[in-house]
Write a protein that holds these residues in place. Structure first.
Motif, PDB file in Angstrom:
ATOM      1  N   THR A   1       0.841  -1.195   0.000  1.00 53.98           N
ATOM      2  CA  THR A   1       0.000   0.000   0.000  1.00 53.98           C
ATOM      3  C   THR A   1       0.879   1.249   0.000  1.00 53.98           C
ATOM      4  O   THR A   1       2.115   1.150   0.045  1.00 53.98           O
TER       5      THR A   1
ATOM      6  N   SER B   1      -8.434   2.544  -0.415  1.00 49.23           N
ATOM      7  CA  SER B   1      -7.854   2.159  -1.697  1.00 49.23           C
ATOM      8  C   SER B   1      -8.766   1.122  -2.353  1.00 49.23           C
ATOM      9  O   SER B   1      -9.215   0.179  -1.701  1.00 49.23           O
TER      10      SER B   1
ATOM     11  N   LYS C   1      -4.540  -1.809  -7.801  1.00 51.85           N
ATOM     12  CA  LYS C   1      -5.162  -0.562  -7.336  1.00 51.85           C
ATOM     13  C   LYS C   1      -5.631   0.304  -8.498  1.00 51.85           C
ATOM     14  O   LYS C   1      -4.907   0.509  -9.473  1.00 51.85           O
TER      15      LYS C   1
ATOM     16  N   ARG D   1      -7.700   5.799  -5.013  1.00 53.89           N
ATOM     17  CA  ARG D   1      -7.500   6.060  -3.589  1.00 53.89           C
ATOM     18  C   ARG D   1      -8.248   7.344  -3.253  1.00 53.89           C
ATOM     19  O   ARG D   1      -8.063   8.361  -3.919  1.00 53.89           O
TER      20      ARG D   1
END
Length: 374
Positions: A216, A245, A256, A259
């Motif tokens: 992350t 996220s 991902k 965010r």
């Protein structure tokens, strides 16, 4: 004609009444006192949101997090949390007919300060996450609901960049994938979401994957995780950063795609993002903010999985650690640890917004809520 309408209305009323009698709310706490009712069980009236207490359990310390077995017969709890050199997981039998909650047994959690328990859909395995030194344990579950001794335990030492909060691993939750073939472990201390393959038919079900973790952002502090009902997207709430996220999900792999903050951009510190859940229809995501805000942030979910902030709802208390959405998607229930109150909200299925319903419940240091239709 009127007689037929009356019969139909009466039938609907009876069905609704029966349904409301089968929805139960389980509350855990940081009771720190064996004489206190550390787990309490309520019946949820799904017409008006009122809670009626039906049973409780004593003689255990700090059942801070609970989960209910898929069949609704057993309750599993992290116990002896925030207790130095201690940590356990405990099992209870819940009898919905005679409204009783009976302690069954307790096992060591394999680490200090257990904070999360999950049960496999088969009802044969329990997994718990230990926060303080960062570890995960897997326990077989017996047919009578009791917890067996640990089958696997993995411990982690790596941390991240924050000099106070990330000196080492702090695993904060253990979440199964939608098909229960992978296990994800958000690690607040290491800024990682760890991942294992899970085979329910093996004596040691966890095995390493080609991608053992997803990194992350630094100082994110990943805490809890949830999957979209369509199984295509995963959402991780980050306690330290106050953000979520969003990931595309496929066969144990997270990629991902977004965010987004859980708090207004003007707030730069003093927040602690906590829990995260998605409505049963997959249209809205909810997350809790503690600290300065003490609210539930509400997001709409687009078809591509991306989030849009549509509002905030006060939890009418202090430090909303855990909340839950009932299986019909009609109610959201929040627990406020520091103020010791439980608030029921009715959820608008069209707008996603929340409105306080029923009467609030007082429970000292209430820390967790689970809702189960039985």
């Amino acid at each position: 004609m009127n007689l037929k309408k009356n019969i139909l209305a009466l039938s609907l009323l009876i069905c609704t009444s029966v349904f409301s009698q089968n929805t139960y709310v389980f509350l855990g706490s940081y009771n720190r006192d064996k004489t206190a009712e550390s787990i309490q069980v309520y019946q949820l009236d799904t017409l008006n949101g009122n809670l009626t207490k039906i049973t409780s359990a004593k003689d255990i310390i700090n059942p801070s997090y609970l989960t209910v077995s898929p069949n609704g017969k057993y309750v599993y709890a992290c116990t002896d949390t925030k207790t130095p050199n201690s940590g356990s997981v405990s099992s209870f039998e819940f009898n919905s007919e005679n409204k009783s909650l009976t302690f069954l047994n307790k096992q060591g959690s394999g680490g200090e300060n257990p904070v999360y328990v999950s049960v496999h859909k088969s009802g044969k395995w329990l997994v718990n996450a230990n926060y303080t030194e960062g570890s995960v344990s897997v326990h077989p579950l017996l047919e009578n609901g009791k917890i067996d001794s640990i089958a696997q335990n993995f411990q982690y030492a790596d941390g991240s960049v924050h000099k106070e909060r990330q000196t080492r691993s702090h695993v904060h939750s253990a979440i199964f994938s939608p098909e229960f073939d992978y296990l994800f472990l958000p690690d607040l201390g290491a800024d990682k979401i760890r991942c294992y393959a899970f085979d329910e038919n093996k004596k040691q079900p966890l095995t390493e994957t080609k991608n053992p973790f997803t990194k992350t952002d630094l100082e994110a502090g990943p805490r809890h995780f949830t999957f979209h009902p369509n199984q295509k997207y995963g959402y991780c709430i980050e306690e330290m950063a106050g953000s979520i996220s969003v990931y595309q999900y496929e066969k144990g792999t997270l990629t991902k795609i977004q965010r987004i903050n859980t708090h207004p951009d003007k707030i730069k510190e003093g927040f602690e993002s906590s829990d995260i859940h998605i409505s049963t229809d997959g249209k809205f995501l909810y997350a809790s903010n503690r600290g300065k805000e003490n609210n539930i942030v509400i997001f709409s979910i687009a078809e591509n999985g991306l989030l849009k902030n549509i509002g905030y709802q006060s939890t009418f208390g202090n430090h909303p650690r855990i909340f839950a959405i009932d299986e019909t998607g009609k109610f959201l229930i929040a627990t406020n640890v520091n103020s010791g109150n439980v608030i029921v909200f009715k959820r608008n299925p069209k707008t996603g917004l929340l409105k306080k319903a029923g009467k609030e419940i007082k429970m000292e240091n209430v820390s967790c809520v689970q809702i189960k239709q039985i």
